[in-house]
Design a protein around this motif. Structure first.
Motif, PDB file in Angstrom:
ATOM      1  N   GLN A 100       0.856  -1.179   0.000  1.00 22.35           N
ATOM      2  CA  GLN A 100       0.000   0.000   0.000  1.00 22.35           C
ATOM      3  C   GLN A 100       0.898   1.237   0.000  1.00 22.35           C
ATOM      4  OE1 GLN A 100      -3.238  -0.219  -0.357  1.00 22.35           O
ATOM      5  NE2 GLN A 100      -3.249  -2.466  -0.207  1.00 22.35           N
ATOM      6  N   ILE A 101       0.922   1.959  -1.117  1.00 16.82           N
ATOM      7  CA  ILE A 101       1.793   3.126  -1.260  1.00 16.82           C
ATOM      8  C   ILE A 101       0.932   4.375  -1.386  1.00 16.82           C
ATOM      9  CG2 ILE A 101       3.588   4.221  -2.646  1.00 16.82           C
ATOM     10  CD1 ILE A 101       4.466   1.482  -3.543  1.00 16.82           C
ATOM     11  N   LEU A 114       7.595  11.056  -5.078  1.00 10.65           N
ATOM     12  CA  LEU A 114       8.122  12.310  -5.606  1.00 10.65           C
ATOM     13  C   LEU A 114       8.406  12.126  -7.087  1.00 10.65           C
ATOM     14  CD1 LEU A 114       9.218  15.187  -5.178  1.00 10.65           C
ATOM     15  CD2 LEU A 114      11.447  14.158  -4.657  1.00 10.65           C
ATOM     16  N   PHE A 115       7.727  12.913  -7.915  1.00  8.31           N
ATOM     17  CA  PHE A 115       7.909  12.837  -9.363  1.00  8.31           C
ATOM     18  C   PHE A 115       8.831  13.959  -9.814  1.00  8.31           C
ATOM     19  CE2 PHE A 115       6.785  14.242 -13.625  1.00  8.31           C
ATOM     20  CZ  PHE A 115       6.904  13.060 -14.347  1.00  8.31           C
ATOM     21  N   SER A 116       9.773  13.629 -10.674  1.00  8.85           N
ATOM     22  CA  SER A 116      10.693  14.644 -11.190  1.00  8.85           C
ATOM     23  C   SER A 116      11.009  14.349 -12.639  1.00  8.85           C
ATOM     24  CB  SER A 116      11.989  14.674 -10.371  1.00  8.85           C
ATOM     25  OG  SER A 116      12.651  13.426 -10.446  1.00  8.85           O
ATOM     26  N   HIS A 146      10.313   6.834  -4.123  1.00  8.58           N
ATOM     27  CA  HIS A 146       9.565   6.555  -2.904  1.00  8.58           C
ATOM     28  C   HIS A 146      10.324   7.196  -1.751  1.00  8.58           C
ATOM     29  CE1 HIS A 146       8.003   3.715   0.354  1.00  8.58           C
ATOM     30  NE2 HIS A 146       6.961   4.409  -0.053  1.00  8.58           N
ATOM     31  N   ILE A 147       9.779   8.264  -1.189  1.00  6.64           N
ATOM     32  CA  ILE A 147      10.500   9.095  -0.228  1.00  6.64           C
ATOM     33  C   ILE A 147      10.936   8.319   1.022  1.00  6.64           C
ATOM     34  CG2 ILE A 147      10.353  11.158   1.218  1.00  6.64           C
ATOM     35  CD1 ILE A 147       8.421  12.325  -0.843  1.00  6.64           C
ATOM     36  N   PRO A 148      10.087   7.497   1.662  1.00  2.43           N
ATOM     37  CA  PRO A 148      10.519   6.818   2.900  1.00  2.43           C
ATOM     38  C   PRO A 148      11.700   5.872   2.703  1.00  2.43           C
ATOM     39  CG  PRO A 148       8.128   6.800   2.721  1.00  2.43           C
ATOM     40  CD  PRO A 148       8.650   7.287   1.405  1.00  2.43           C
ATOM     41  N   THR A 149      11.759   5.168   1.567  1.00  4.06           N
ATOM     42  CA  THR A 149      12.826   4.185   1.351  1.00  4.06           C
ATOM     43  C   THR A 149      13.941   4.699   0.453  1.00  4.06           C
ATOM     44  OG1 THR A 149      11.682   3.221  -0.563  1.00  4.06           O
ATOM     45  CG2 THR A 149      11.189   2.300   1.617  1.00  4.06           C
ATOM     46  N   GLY A 150      13.677   5.755  -0.299  1.00  5.34           N
ATOM     47  CA  GLY A 150      14.685   6.269  -1.222  1.00  5.34           C
ATOM     48  C   GLY A 150      14.763   5.511  -2.530  1.00  5.34           C
TER      49      GLY A 150
END
Length: 238
Positions: free
Chosen positions: A194-195, A201-203, A223-227
């Motif tokens: 579940q994300i 973060l889109f770039s 994915h910000i929490p895991t990098g």
């Protein structure tokens, strides 16, 4: 365990049991193949002795013994790989470092090494992403290996790979680095993740209306929490 009819009331539990049964069946079939190959090699060797050293039969016996050795190695390795994701496929990402002499060339050499290894072993591997440099080499590349225990085999490759030159026996020059990251590639079943959109973060490497370079990825989602980041280079805007 399968005769417990209450088991089927829980789809998740029943699926786990069926997966374990399928894995056990694979082990049994592998042992049967190993026994068959061993008996075949023994029989051919005995026939060769009866025929007063027939070179062709000994050659067949040698090939059969190699098959036995390969099957035995695969079985022993499967017994050692007991991690939660070892049985899955693998996605290998290679990134050139910023220091050293031509790190992009070193990254490309690593890429070719993994591809040749897969071809030699008869495994399925394909390059799904490759960001090339104008002067040769690659900035980054991703290979997907779609065979069982790929993650178990390759997870130890994670980390920095260093190339050091010793010109004319003198002190080494600056080390050339490339980073390798290995993550599981789920072949049959995937975890129920579940994300949240807030964790993504889109770039894009280019501003709106700016011409994109072939050497740059078209988009990146992190994915910000895991990098963990996912990049795509297939779609290019010109």
């Amino acid at each position: 365990m399968v005769r417990n009819y209450n088991l089927w009331d829980d789809p998740t539990k029943s699926n786990e049991v069926l997966v374990k049964l399928a894995d056990s069946l694979k082990v049994v079939n592998a042992l049967k193949d190993l026994r068959y190959k061993a008996e075949e090699a023994k029989l051919i060797a005995q026939l060769a002795e009866m025929e007063a050293i027939d070179y062709g039969l000994f050659k067949r016996a040698y090939r059969a013994s190699l098959d036995v050795s390969k099957l035995l190695d695969q079985y022993e390795m499967s017994k050692l790989l007991r991690g939660p994701n070892d049985v899955e496929g693998a996605s290998v990402t290679i990134k050139a470092g910023s220091n050293g002499i031509c790190p992009e060339i070193w990254a490309e050499q690593l890429l070719n090494m993994y591809v040749r290894w897969a071809d030699k072993e008869g495994y399925r591997g394909r390059v799904v992403d490759k960001c090339c440099c104008k002067n040769g080499g690659v900035k980054s590349a991703t290979i997907e290996f779609e065979f069982e225990y790929a993650f178990g085999y390759l997870s130890g490759e994670t980390g920095a790979h260093c190339l050091i030159n010793f010109p004319n026996g003198s002190f080494p020059h600056e080390a050339t680095l490339a980073c390798v990251d290995v993550v599981p590639l789920f072949l049959e079943t995937s975890p129920d993740l579940q994300i949240s959109d807030e964790d993504l973060l889109f770039s894009s490497p280019s501003l709106p209306g700016e011409r994109q370079s072939i050497a740059k990825p078209a988009a990146c989602i992190q994915h910000i929490p895991t990098g963990i980041a996912v990049r795509g280079t297939t779609l290019q805007i010109r």
